[in-house]
Scaffold this motif. Structure first.
Motif, PDB file in Angstrom:
ATOM      1  N   GLN A 161       0.849  -1.191   0.000  1.00 23.97           N
ATOM      2  CA  GLN A 161       0.000   0.000   0.000  1.00 23.97           C
ATOM      3  C   GLN A 161       0.885   1.241   0.000  1.00 23.97           C
ATOM      4  O   GLN A 161       1.908   1.275   0.676  1.00 23.97           O
ATOM      5  CB  GLN A 161      -0.916   0.002   1.222  1.00 23.97           C
ATOM      6  N   VAL A 162       0.470   2.243  -0.761  1.00 24.18           N
ATOM      7  CA  VAL A 162       1.226   3.485  -0.833  1.00 24.18           C
ATOM      8  C   VAL A 162       1.031   4.271   0.455  1.00 24.18           C
ATOM      9  O   VAL A 162      -0.090   4.434   0.939  1.00 24.18           O
ATOM     10  CB  VAL A 162       0.763   4.331  -2.044  1.00 24.18           C
ATOM     11  N   GLN A 163       2.135   4.763   1.013  1.00 20.63           N
ATOM     12  CA  GLN A 163       2.078   5.657   2.173  1.00 20.63           C
ATOM     13  C   GLN A 163       2.525   7.034   1.742  1.00 20.63           C
ATOM     14  O   GLN A 163       3.487   7.184   0.983  1.00 20.63           O
ATOM     15  CB  GLN A 163       2.956   5.116   3.301  1.00 20.63           C
ATOM     16  N   LEU A 164       1.824   8.042   2.244  1.00 19.01           N
ATOM     17  CA  LEU A 164       2.052   9.411   1.815  1.00 19.01           C
ATOM     18  C   LEU A 164       2.406  10.294   3.003  1.00 19.01           C
ATOM     19  O   LEU A 164       1.805  10.164   4.068  1.00 19.01           O
ATOM     20  CB  LEU A 164       0.796   9.957   1.129  1.00 19.01           C
ATOM     21  N   VAL A 165       3.369  11.203   2.806  1.00 18.76           N
ATOM     22  CA  VAL A 165       3.777  12.136   3.854  1.00 18.76           C
ATOM     23  C   VAL A 165       3.756  13.541   3.275  1.00 18.76           C
ATOM     24  O   VAL A 165       4.451  13.825   2.287  1.00 18.76           O
ATOM     25  CB  VAL A 165       5.187  11.807   4.377  1.00 18.76           C
ATOM     26  N   GLU A 166       2.959  14.397   3.912  1.00 20.52           N
ATOM     27  CA  GLU A 166       2.830  15.779   3.452  1.00 20.52           C
ATOM     28  C   GLU A 166       3.807  16.689   4.197  1.00 20.52           C
ATOM     29  O   GLU A 166       4.101  16.453   5.380  1.00 20.52           O
ATOM     30  CB  GLU A 166       1.403  16.296   3.693  1.00 20.52           C
ATOM     31  N   SER A 167       4.268  17.723   3.514  1.00 21.36           N
ATOM     32  CA  SER A 167       5.150  18.708   4.143  1.00 21.36           C
ATOM     33  C   SER A 167       5.058  20.024   3.387  1.00 21.36           C
ATOM     34  O   SER A 167       4.480  20.077   2.290  1.00 21.36           O
ATOM     35  CB  SER A 167       6.605  18.213   4.155  1.00 21.36           C
ATOM     36  N   GLY A 168       5.618  21.079   3.992  1.00 22.94           N
ATOM     37  CA  GLY A 168       5.704  22.361   3.314  1.00 22.94           C
ATOM     38  C   GLY A 168       4.741  23.419   3.802  1.00 22.94           C
ATOM     39  O   GLY A 168       4.771  24.554   3.321  1.00 22.94           O
ATOM     40  N   GLY A 169       3.884  23.069   4.742  1.00 19.52           N
ATOM     41  CA  GLY A 169       2.943  24.054   5.249  1.00 19.52           C
ATOM     42  C   GLY A 169       3.628  25.093   6.116  1.00 19.52           C
ATOM     43  O   GLY A 169       4.823  25.011   6.406  1.00 19.52           O
ATOM     44  N   GLY A 170       2.863  26.080   6.531  1.00 23.06           N
ATOM     45  CA  GLY A 170       3.411  27.125   7.381  1.00 23.06           C
ATOM     46  C   GLY A 170       2.477  28.305   7.491  1.00 23.06           C
ATOM     47  O   GLY A 170       1.310  28.227   7.085  1.00 23.06           O
ATOM     48  N   LEU A 171       3.000  29.380   8.047  1.00 19.81           N
ATOM     49  CA  LEU A 171       2.248  30.619   8.213  1.00 19.81           C
ATOM     50  C   LEU A 171       2.700  31.609   7.140  1.00 19.81           C
ATOM     51  O   LEU A 171       3.895  31.844   6.972  1.00 19.81           O
ATOM     52  CB  LEU A 171       2.503  31.199   9.606  1.00 19.81           C
ATOM     53  N   VAL A 172       1.747  32.177   6.446  1.00 16.49           N
ATOM     54  CA  VAL A 172       2.061  33.112   5.371  1.00 16.49           C
ATOM     55  C   VAL A 172       1.022  34.229   5.368  1.00 16.49           C
ATOM     56  O   VAL A 172      -0.127  34.009   5.784  1.00 16.49           O
ATOM     57  CB  VAL A 172       2.096  32.376   4.005  1.00 16.49           C
ATOM     58  N   ALA A 217       5.689   9.893  -1.559  1.00 20.35           N
ATOM     59  CA  ALA A 217       5.036   8.593  -1.510  1.00 20.35           C
ATOM     60  C   ALA A 217       6.040   7.457  -1.488  1.00 20.35           C
ATOM     61  O   ALA A 217       7.105   7.540  -2.101  1.00 20.35           O
ATOM     62  CB  ALA A 217       4.122   8.424  -2.710  1.00 20.35           C
ATOM     63  N   SER A 218       5.703   6.434  -0.774  1.00 13.34           N
ATOM     64  CA  SER A 218       6.469   5.185  -0.830  1.00 13.34           C
ATOM     65  C   SER A 218       5.632   4.158  -1.571  1.00 13.34           C
ATOM     66  O   SER A 218       4.408   4.235  -1.557  1.00 13.34           O
ATOM     67  CB  SER A 218       6.773   4.673   0.581  1.00 13.34           C
ATOM     68  N   GLY A 219       6.283   3.240  -2.244  1.00 12.76           N
ATOM     69  CA  GLY A 219       5.510   2.248  -2.966  1.00 12.76           C
ATOM     70  C   GLY A 219       5.709   2.371  -4.461  1.00 12.76           C
ATOM     71  O   GLY A 219       5.635   3.457  -5.021  1.00 12.76           O
ATOM     72  N   SER A 220       5.927   1.261  -5.114  1.00 13.51           N
ATOM     73  CA  SER A 220       6.264   1.261  -6.535  1.00 13.51           C
ATOM     74  C   SER A 220       5.070   1.540  -7.430  1.00 13.51           C
ATOM     75  O   SER A 220       5.234   1.810  -8.599  1.00 13.51           O
ATOM     76  CB  SER A 220       6.873  -0.078  -6.922  1.00 13.51           C
ATOM     77  N   TYR A 229      -3.962  17.682   2.992  1.00 18.00           N
ATOM     78  CA  TYR A 229      -3.624  16.266   2.894  1.00 18.00           C
ATOM     79  C   TYR A 229      -3.515  15.873   1.422  1.00 18.00           C
ATOM     80  O   TYR A 229      -4.156  16.465   0.564  1.00 18.00           O
ATOM     81  CB  TYR A 229      -4.728  15.409   3.508  1.00 18.00           C
ATOM     82  N   CYS A 230      -2.753  14.830   1.172  1.00 16.71           N
ATOM     83  CA  CYS A 230      -2.768  14.232  -0.156  1.00 16.71           C
ATOM     84  C   CYS A 230      -3.232  12.785  -0.021  1.00 16.71           C
ATOM     85  O   CYS A 230      -3.167  12.196   1.065  1.00 16.71           O
ATOM     86  CB  CYS A 230      -1.404  14.303  -0.822  1.00 16.71           C
ATOM     87  N   ASN A 231      -3.698  12.245  -1.115  1.00 18.63           N
ATOM     88  CA  ASN A 231      -4.137  10.855  -1.123  1.00 18.63           C
ATOM     89  C   ASN A 231      -4.199  10.360  -2.553  1.00 18.63           C
ATOM     90  O   ASN A 231      -4.384  11.145  -3.497  1.00 18.63           O
ATOM     91  CB  ASN A 231      -5.502  10.706  -0.462  1.00 18.63           C
ATOM     92  N   THR A 232      -4.052   9.072  -2.702  1.00 17.34           N
ATOM     93  CA  THR A 232      -4.250   8.464  -4.003  1.00 17.34           C
ATOM     94  C   THR A 232      -5.746   8.378  -4.288  1.00 17.34           C
ATOM     95  O   THR A 232      -6.571   8.318  -3.371  1.00 17.34           O
ATOM     96  CB  THR A 232      -3.629   7.070  -4.053  1.00 17.34           C
ATOM     97  N   SER A 284      -4.490   5.496   2.803  1.00 16.32           N
ATOM     98  CA  SER A 284      -4.544   5.911   4.203  1.00 16.32           C
ATOM     99  C   SER A 284      -4.223   7.409   4.299  1.00 16.32           C
ATOM    100  O   SER A 284      -3.342   7.902   3.609  1.00 16.32           O
ATOM    101  CB  SER A 284      -3.522   5.125   5.021  1.00 16.32           C
ATOM    102  N   TRP A 285      -4.915   8.090   5.171  1.00 11.78           N
ATOM    103  CA  TRP A 285      -4.653   9.516   5.365  1.00 11.78           C
ATOM    104  C   TRP A 285      -3.416   9.704   6.229  1.00 11.78           C
ATOM    105  O   TRP A 285      -3.221   9.020   7.221  1.00 11.78           O
ATOM    106  CB  TRP A 285      -5.844  10.204   6.017  1.00 11.78           C
ATOM    107  N   GLY A 286      -2.580  10.667   5.834  1.00 10.74           N
ATOM    108  CA  GLY A 286      -1.411  11.009   6.631  1.00 10.74           C
ATOM    109  C   GLY A 286      -1.745  12.056   7.673  1.00 10.74           C
ATOM    110  O   GLY A 286      -2.917  12.334   7.948  1.00 10.74           O
TER     111      GLY A 286
END
Length: 121
Positions: free
Chosen positions: A1-12, A24-27, A94-97, A110-112
């Motif tokens: 199963q693909v696992q997803l990790v989100e990043s890059g957010g912040g205060l703007v 994402a991990s997973g081929s 969030y991201c998701n397939t 799965s939700w990250g």
């Protein structure tokens, strides 16, 4: 199963820009459509950008012209470039397939943890 990790957010500040990443991990990642979603306090999670496995994109009117989704299948990463940010864009992103069903695309992974985006006025 693909696992997803989100990043890059912040205060703007309003009018500013952020670039979110979804690693994402997973081929099998490259064969899936991927979507960016957001959820603000007290609101339902909504899809704000979608990219198919061949690079076609789709956006709701609320972000069209301001957000751009892209993907790098070599790096197994999907990006969301957000420009001209508004306080109403404040949410956890969030991201998701995505899977295509007769009634449309639906998230199936799965939700990250998501990444918080806060836009100040």
């Amino acid at each position: 199963q693909v696992q997803l990790v989100e990043s890059g957010g912040g205060l703007v500040q309003a009018g500013g820009s952020l670039r979110l990443s979804c690693a994402a991990s997973g081929s099998t990642f490259s064969i899936n459509a991927v979507g960016w979603f957001r959820q603000a306090p007290g609101k339902l999670r909504e899809l704000v950008a979608r990219i198919s496995n061949d690079g076609r994109t789709n956006y709701p009117d609320s972000v069209k012209g301001r957000f751009t989704i892209s993907r790098d299948n070599v790096k197994n990463t999907v990006y969301l470039q957000m420009n001209s940010l508004k306080p109403g864009d404040t949410a956890v992103y969030y991201c998701n397939t995505l899977a295509l069903r007769p009634w449309g695309y639906v998230p199936f992974g799965s939700w990250g943890q998501g990444t918080q985006v806060t836009v100040s006025s």
